[in-house]
Each structure stands twice: as structure tokens, then as C-alpha cells.
Design a protein around this motif. Structure first.
Motif, PDB file in Angstrom:
ATOM      1  N   LYS A  93       0.853  -1.341  -0.102  1.00 36.36           N
ATOM      2  CA  LYS A  93       0.125   0.017   0.101  1.00 36.36           C
ATOM      3  C   LYS A  93       0.905   1.406  -0.079  1.00 36.36           C
ATOM      4  CE  LYS A  93      -3.916   2.160   2.558  1.00 36.36           C
ATOM      5  NZ  LYS A  93      -4.740   2.077   3.644  1.00 36.36           N
ATOM      6  N   GLY A  94       0.468   2.171  -1.010  1.00 41.05           N
ATOM      7  CA  GLY A  94       1.141   3.377  -1.028  1.00 41.05           C
ATOM      8  C   GLY A  94       2.584   3.289  -1.678  1.00 41.05           C
ATOM      9  N   ASP A  97       2.955   5.840  -5.033  1.00 32.98           N
ATOM     10  CA  ASP A  97       2.560   7.097  -4.880  1.00 32.98           C
ATOM     11  C   ASP A  97       3.989   7.518  -4.020  1.00 32.98           C
ATOM     12  OD1 ASP A  97       0.265   7.236  -5.890  1.00 32.98           O
ATOM     13  OD2 ASP A  97      -0.825   7.294  -3.695  1.00 32.98           O
ATOM     14  N   THR A 209       2.317   4.287   3.107  1.00 28.04           N
ATOM     15  CA  THR A 209       1.607   5.277   3.554  1.00 28.04           C
ATOM     16  C   THR A 209       1.957   5.869   4.853  1.00 28.04           C
ATOM     17  OG1 THR A 209      -0.019   4.232   4.819  1.00 28.04           O
ATOM     18  CG2 THR A 209      -0.587   4.425   2.565  1.00 28.04           C
ATOM     19  N   THR A 212       7.177   9.676   4.040  1.00 28.53           N
ATOM     20  CA  THR A 212       7.335  10.518   3.125  1.00 28.53           C
ATOM     21  C   THR A 212       8.763  10.985   2.692  1.00 28.53           C
ATOM     22  OG1 THR A 212       7.409  12.538   4.464  1.00 28.53           O
ATOM     23  CG2 THR A 212       5.211  11.565   3.511  1.00 28.53           C
TER      24      THR A 212
END
Length: 241
Positions: A93-94, A97, A209, A212
Motif C-alpha cells: 500500500k502506497g 505514490d 503510507t 514521506t
């Protein structure tokens, strides 16, 4: 964001880009059943995941096994794994991105795995992830796989980034050790191994997620020194069941 010398993010594949270790364990368990072995595959991978399959297999036999037989068993395990995982392939997940954000932020991105080219393609091309990586290094590109430093060191050399400016993403104890042997930092994913089992990661995350690119830079600023690899985790008796 990076402005002068580049930073690099180096990713393991299994258990990092994809949450596939339970399927790997199931494939090993089916192989062990066929070979009449009673080894618990999940416990085995909790300790040795990240090593090439032939090296993992060496630890489960009480007697020396010819390399050609180990290769045959590893190929059988690979076939079982692909059959089990065929319809389950999806990224953690994520991931996409995060990779796009990292590229936008100026990070160089590499893949460092113990898998051969066809297995790498089986995952990253099916999931359309190749576009994110500047360098891809697999089993065929290094002399010594994890827990040796070679896999990650070769990626950094090809990227043209100094080790201390590299962060490895790993899900395996031996993969974390390989990062420290390469004089790099590590962020660990707890997709298969519990967070407390890792030595000294910058952070342990469940998926992408939870991090960053800017947070990666902040962690590097807070922890300028890379950890030394653990002698205890590198001992052979730690690897044995």
C-alpha cells in the motif's frame, strides 16, 4: 528536498515492494514436504529471508547437497511460489505514490534483490514498477548475496551515490544487516518480521503510507552515523534452526 549531492533510496523486492513472504513460506513448506523434511518454513524465513534460495536450502539438510540438486530444489520452489502467488500480485500500500514523490524530490532510486531476472520481471513488470527505478540489481549481478553487502553496494555504485547518502528499505533481518555492512541506513517494513526483531532501523513502517521523502531526509539528519552490523546476527548459529 535534496539540492546538492543526491540521496538514494534502495529497495529490496520481496516483502518490500510486495507482501509475498507468506506465499514464499508456503512454497518452501510444500517443497520440504516433498523432500521429507520437517523444517518450519515460516520460522526459517523469519531468520534467513533475503538470502538466495539455494543458500537458504543449504541450512535445512544435515548432509552436504550438490549445487545442482540445490538449484533443482530452488527451481521447484520458485514454480510452486509463482503458482501460489499468480493472482495475488499487488504492490504494498502506497508504494507507487511514494516512489513518484521520491523521484519528484530528486532521489535516485534503485532495486537490490537476491532474485534472478525472470523473477524480478514477474513482479515489477506485472505491476508496472520498472519506470521508477534508475538501477535494478539482482542475483546475477553480484558474487555474494545477502547478508553480504554486495547487493546494495553495487546498486549505490551504479547510481553514483555514496553509501552514507543511501537508505535501504528492507523487510528481512539479514537484509538489514546487509545494509549496515554496506554502510547505509535502513528503514524496515514489518510485513513478515516483528518490529522488535530488527537491530537499528531509522523507522519501522507497515506500508508506504507511513513515510514521506521529506521524513526520510529528516531521519537522516537526526541520525548521521550508520549502525554497525550485529556480530550476533551474523553468527552461523543464529541462522541455524
Amino acid at each position: 528536498m535534496p539540492t546538492e549531492l543526491p540521496y538514494a533510496l534502495i529497495f529490496d523486492m520481496d516483502g518490500v515492494l510486495i507482501d509475498n513472504t507468506p506465499y514464499q513460506a508456503r512454497a518452501f513448506q510444500l517443497l520440504f514436504r516433498d523432500l521429507g523434511l520437517t523444517t518450519n518454513a515460516r520460522k526459517l524465513l523469519a531468520r534467513l529471508n533475503g538470502m538466495p534460495a539455494t543458500n537458504i536450502l543449504k541450512t535445512v539438510f544435515q548432509h552436504p547437497v550438490p549445487e545442482k540438486d540445490l538449484k533443482k530444489y530452488a527451481d521447484q520452489r520458485e514454480f510452486l511460489y509463482r503458482a501460489l502467488y499468480w493472482s495475488k500480485r499487488k504492490e504494498v500500500k502506497g508504494l507507487s505514490d511514494f516512489l513518484q514523490s521520491a523521484r519528484d524530490a530528486g532521489f535516485k532510486i534503485g532495486l537490490g534483490t537476491s532474485s534472478p531476472p525472470e523473477t524480478i520481471s514477474y513482479i515489477i513488470d506485472h505491476l508496472h514498477l520498472r519506470r521508477f527505478f534508475d538501477v535494478i540489481t539482482g542475483k546475477e549481478d553480484v558474487d555474494k548475496g545477502k547478508p553480504h553487502a554486495d547487493t546494495f553496494s553495487v546498486v549505490a555504485q551504479k547510481l553514483g551515490v555514496e553509501p552514507e547518502r543511501c537508505v535501504v528499505f528492507e523487510d528481512a533481518i539479514l537484509g538489514e544487516q546487509a545494509a549496515y555492512k554496506a554502510q547505509m541506513h535502513c528503514i524496515c517494513l514489518s510485513t513478515f518480521v516483528k518490529a522488535e526483531k530488527f537491530q537499528a532501523p531509522l523507522r519501522v513502517i507497515n506500508d508506504f503510507t507511513a513515510i514521506t521523502p521529506q521524513q526520510v531526509l529528516d531521519l537522516l539528519a537526526q541520525h548521521p552515523q550508520t549502525p554497525k552490523p550485529s556480530k550476533q546476527r551474523a553468527q552461523r548459529n543464529y541462522m541455524k534452526l
